[in-house]
Write a protein that holds these residues in place. Structure first.
Motif, mmCIF file in Angstrom:
data_model
loop_
_atom_site.group_PDB
_atom_site.id
_atom_site.type_symbol
_atom_site.label_atom_id
_atom_site.label_comp_id
_atom_site.label_asym_id
_atom_site.label_seq_id
_atom_site.Cartn_x
_atom_site.Cartn_y
_atom_site.Cartn_z
ATOM 1 N N TYR A 63 29.245 9.951 -3.926
ATOM 2 C CA TYR A 63 28.399 8.749 -3.929
ATOM 3 C C TYR A 63 26.957 9.195 -3.734
ATOM 4 N N THR A 64 26.072 8.742 -4.604
ATOM 5 C CA THR A 64 24.644 9.046 -4.472
ATOM 6 C C THR A 64 23.966 7.849 -3.822
ATOM 7 N N VAL A 65 23.276 8.092 -2.685
ATOM 8 C CA VAL A 65 22.667 7.007 -1.914
ATOM 9 C C VAL A 65 21.194 7.310 -1.690
ATOM 10 N N THR A 66 20.451 6.270 -1.376
ATOM 11 C CA THR A 66 19.032 6.406 -1.042
ATOM 12 C C THR A 66 18.649 5.264 -0.112
ATOM 13 N N SER A 67 17.419 5.355 0.416
ATOM 14 C CA SER A 67 16.918 4.305 1.318
ATOM 15 C C SER A 67 15.406 4.228 1.181
ATOM 16 N N PHE A 68 14.897 3.001 1.304
ATOM 17 C CA PHE A 68 13.455 2.773 1.217
ATOM 18 C C PHE A 68 12.883 2.199 2.516
ATOM 19 N N ASP A 69 13.676 2.256 3.575
ATOM 20 C CA ASP A 69 13.220 1.824 4.900
ATOM 21 C C ASP A 69 13.522 2.937 5.888
ATOM 22 N N SER A 70 12.520 3.299 6.660
ATOM 23 C CA SER A 70 12.709 4.375 7.643
ATOM 24 C C SER A 70 13.494 3.842 8.827
ATOM 25 N N SER A 125 9.634 7.950 7.091
ATOM 26 C CA SER A 125 8.567 7.470 6.217
ATOM 27 C C SER A 125 7.553 8.592 6.002
ATOM 28 N N ILE A 126 6.768 8.489 4.947
ATOM 29 C CA ILE A 126 5.749 9.496 4.650
ATOM 30 C C ILE A 126 4.544 9.239 5.539
ATOM 31 N N PRO A 127 4.098 10.269 6.284
ATOM 32 C CA PRO A 127 2.953 10.026 7.178
ATOM 33 C C PRO A 127 1.672 9.765 6.385
ATOM 34 N N VAL A 128 0.925 8.767 6.796
ATOM 35 C CA VAL A 128 -0.321 8.376 6.121
ATOM 36 C C VAL A 128 -1.472 8.448 7.126
ATOM 37 N N ASP A 129 -2.541 9.115 6.769
ATOM 38 C CA ASP A 129 -3.727 9.247 7.628
ATOM 39 C C ASP A 129 -4.617 8.028 7.405
ATOM 40 N N THR A 130 -4.432 7.026 8.228
ATOM 41 C CA THR A 130 -5.212 5.786 8.080
ATOM 42 C C THR A 130 -6.633 5.928 8.613
ATOM 43 N N LEU A 131 -6.927 7.019 9.358
ATOM 44 C CA LEU A 131 -8.270 7.209 9.897
ATOM 45 C C LEU A 131 -9.242 7.733 8.846
ATOM 46 N N HIS A 132 -8.746 8.235 7.742
ATOM 47 C CA HIS A 132 -9.607 8.770 6.678
ATOM 48 C C HIS A 132 -9.246 8.101 5.350
ATOM 49 N N PRO A 133 -9.656 6.872 5.177
ATOM 50 C CA PRO A 133 -9.291 6.149 3.940
ATOM 51 C C PRO A 133 -9.942 6.742 2.685
ATOM 52 N N ASP A 134 -11.012 7.574 2.889
ATOM 53 C CA ASP A 134 -11.657 8.155 1.717
ATOM 54 C C ASP A 134 -10.770 9.162 1.002
ATOM 55 N N GLN A 135 -9.676 9.571 1.668
ATOM 56 C CA GLN A 135 -8.757 10.507 1.026
ATOM 57 C C GLN A 135 -7.824 9.830 0.022
ATOM 58 N N PHE A 136 -7.812 8.501 0.027
ATOM 59 C CA PHE A 136 -6.938 7.772 -0.895
ATOM 60 C C PHE A 136 -7.702 7.500 -2.188
ATOM 61 N N PHE A 137 -7.050 7.617 -3.285
ATOM 62 C CA PHE A 137 -7.649 7.387 -4.598
ATOM 63 C C PHE A 137 -6.916 6.259 -5.294
ATOM 64 N N GLY A 138 -7.680 5.366 -5.844
ATOM 65 C CA GLY A 138 -7.094 4.246 -6.549
ATOM 66 C C GLY A 138 -6.532 4.644 -7.901
ATOM 67 N N PRO A 139 -5.961 3.705 -8.597
ATOM 68 C CA PRO A 139 -5.401 4.016 -9.928
ATOM 69 C C PRO A 139 -6.505 4.392 -10.906
ATOM 70 N N LYS A 140 -6.229 5.375 -11.726
ATOM 71 C CA LYS A 140 -7.195 5.824 -12.711
ATOM 72 C C LYS A 140 -7.103 4.975 -13.979
ATOM 73 N N ASP A 141 -8.210 4.981 -14.708
ATOM 74 C CA ASP A 141 -8.247 4.240 -15.966
ATOM 75 C C ASP A 141 -7.332 4.891 -17.000
ATOM 76 N N ILE A 142 -6.915 4.077 -17.944
ATOM 77 C CA ILE A 142 -6.077 4.585 -19.039
ATOM 78 C C ILE A 142 -6.930 5.466 -19.937
ATOM 79 N N ARG A 143 -6.463 6.650 -20.185
ATOM 80 C CA ARG A 143 -7.196 7.603 -21.012
ATOM 81 C C ARG A 143 -6.644 7.591 -22.431
ATOM 82 N N GLU A 144 -7.549 7.574 -23.379
ATOM 83 C CA GLU A 144 -7.172 7.628 -24.780
ATOM 84 C C GLU A 144 -6.940 9.088 -25.179
ATOM 85 N N VAL A 145 -5.741 9.384 -25.638
ATOM 86 C CA VAL A 145 -5.417 10.744 -26.054
ATOM 87 C C VAL A 145 -5.883 10.927 -27.497
ATOM 88 N N PRO A 146 -6.737 11.912 -27.778
ATOM 89 C CA PRO A 146 -7.224 12.091 -29.157
ATOM 90 C C PRO A 146 -6.097 12.513 -30.094
#
Length: 357
Positions: free
Chosen positions: A92-99, A127-148
């Motif tokens: 049986y393959t199991v997973t969880s999304f709540d710590s 859960s994955i540890p998150v450094d909430t004291l340094h929010p500048d380390q988080f990057f938002g979603p990037k724009d869609i890039r057009e592949v030539p």
């Protein structure tokens, strides 16, 4: 009597555990600690006699609240002890999304409608540890890039399009030919036939150019010269001079021409007979004189072409009806070209969809 009853009671006490010991159920997990979203595999193994009936647990989407079942593998059966025992495994393959720390209850199986349970398991999800004291380390979603688009992307599209156009045009042409049922036209080239005097003069010019033959092999020289004259006489006067002797040819010509015009030709034939049969060795000026005599005879007896006469065609158009084999071959060609064009069209559409949609 009391002893007999005691033996029966003891045998019964030992027989019950032994009967139950015939079935064993074991469960194990490959990882006791997971990060959120990671997967773990739980392995359930049941060992029993070959003649027993097994019913595995019927699990749904969740094992317990917070632990999801992603996949249930097909049971795997191993035969043991000469096929007397079975070892049945299921993953049986199991997973969880709540710590949390999860208690996994024992798995329950039925063997001959009797319940057997495995041991309980535990699973710790972090859960994955998150450094909430340094929010500048988080990057938002990037724009869609057009592949030539590069040439390697469009090359199959271009090549398939070109081949499709060629095969399509060929298919249309073959269909029109098949429907028209036109005959096959062949054009045969015809070499224009030269008049006898031109053929003879051409051969004499070739003999004249071979000076070495005149000096070293007079017999070959006179043989070629007389054959050119004989061929001319045959084509010009209409009798087979190739099969006649020199005297017979002269006699036949005297019937049609005056003796004065034949005298030089008679000298040529006499000299040729002496060279070929009497091993006569003529002088160079004698060879040249006989060559001039041959040319004079041709010029005196040739018939000029009428400039107003209709010239013979240099080409002949031959029309042949298309045979049954030809029609079958044409139909097969249409089918092959059409299928090729359709395949190329499919490739073009697929590449367009892949590139732009």
């Amino acid at each position: 009597m009391k002893r007999t009853l005691l033996y029966i009671v003891l045998l019964s006490l030992f027989a019950i555990p032994r009967a139950r010991a015939q079935v064993t159920v074991d469960a194990s997990i490959d990882s006791l600690q997971l990060l959120i979203g990671e997967q773990a595999k739980i392995k359930l193994q049941v060992s029993m006699n070959a003649n027993q009936r097994l019913q595995l647990p019927m699990l749904r989407d969740t094992l317990v609240a917070g632990v999801e079942v992603l996949d249930i593998a097909k049971p795997d059966t191993q035969l043991l002890n000469d096929n007397k025992r079975w070892l049945i495994s299921q993953e049986y393959t199991v997973t969880s999304f709540d710590s949390a720390l999860y208690y996994l209850p024992p798995f329950e199986v039925l063997v001959d409608n009797q319940a057997y349970r495995s041991k309980a398991l535990a699973l710790k999800v972090y859960s994955i540890p998150v450094d909430t004291l340094h929010p500048d380390q988080f990057f938002g979603p990037k724009d869609i890039r057009e592949v030539p688009i590069i040439w390697a992307d469009v090359a199959p599209l271009v090549y398939a399009g070109i081949i499709m156009l060629i095969l399509g045009a060929l298919t249309v042409f073959l269909v029109i030919r098949f429907r028209d049922n036109k005959p096959i036209i062949k054009i045969i080239k015809i070499e224009p036939k030269l008049p006898p005097h031109q053929v003879a003069m051409k051969k004499i010019e070739e003999i004249k150019a071979e000076k070495q033959i005149q000096r070293e092999d007079p017999k070959l020289y006179y043989t070629e010269l007389t054959e050119a004259i004989r061929t001319y006489i045959k084509d010009r006067f209409g009798f087979n001079a190739m099969e006649m002797t020199s005297s017979e040819i002269i006699s036949r010509l005297l019937e049609e021409k005056d003796p004065q015009s034949i005298s030089d030709l008679k000298l040529l034939f006499e000299t040729a007979d002496l060279v070929k049969f009497a091993k006569h060795a003529p002088m160079m000026n004698e060879n040249d004189m006989n060559l001039v005599n041959a040319i004079d005879f041709i010029n005196q007896t040739k018939v000029e072409e009428d400039p107003n006469a209709k010239k013979e065609p240099t080409e002949i158009r031959v029309e042949e009806k298309r045979s049954k084999q030809g029609r079958i071959a044409l139909m097969c060609s249409i089918a092959a070209a059409g299928i090729g064009a359709v395949v190329c069209l499919y490739i073009v559409i697929r590449h367009i969809i892949d590139l732009f949609f």
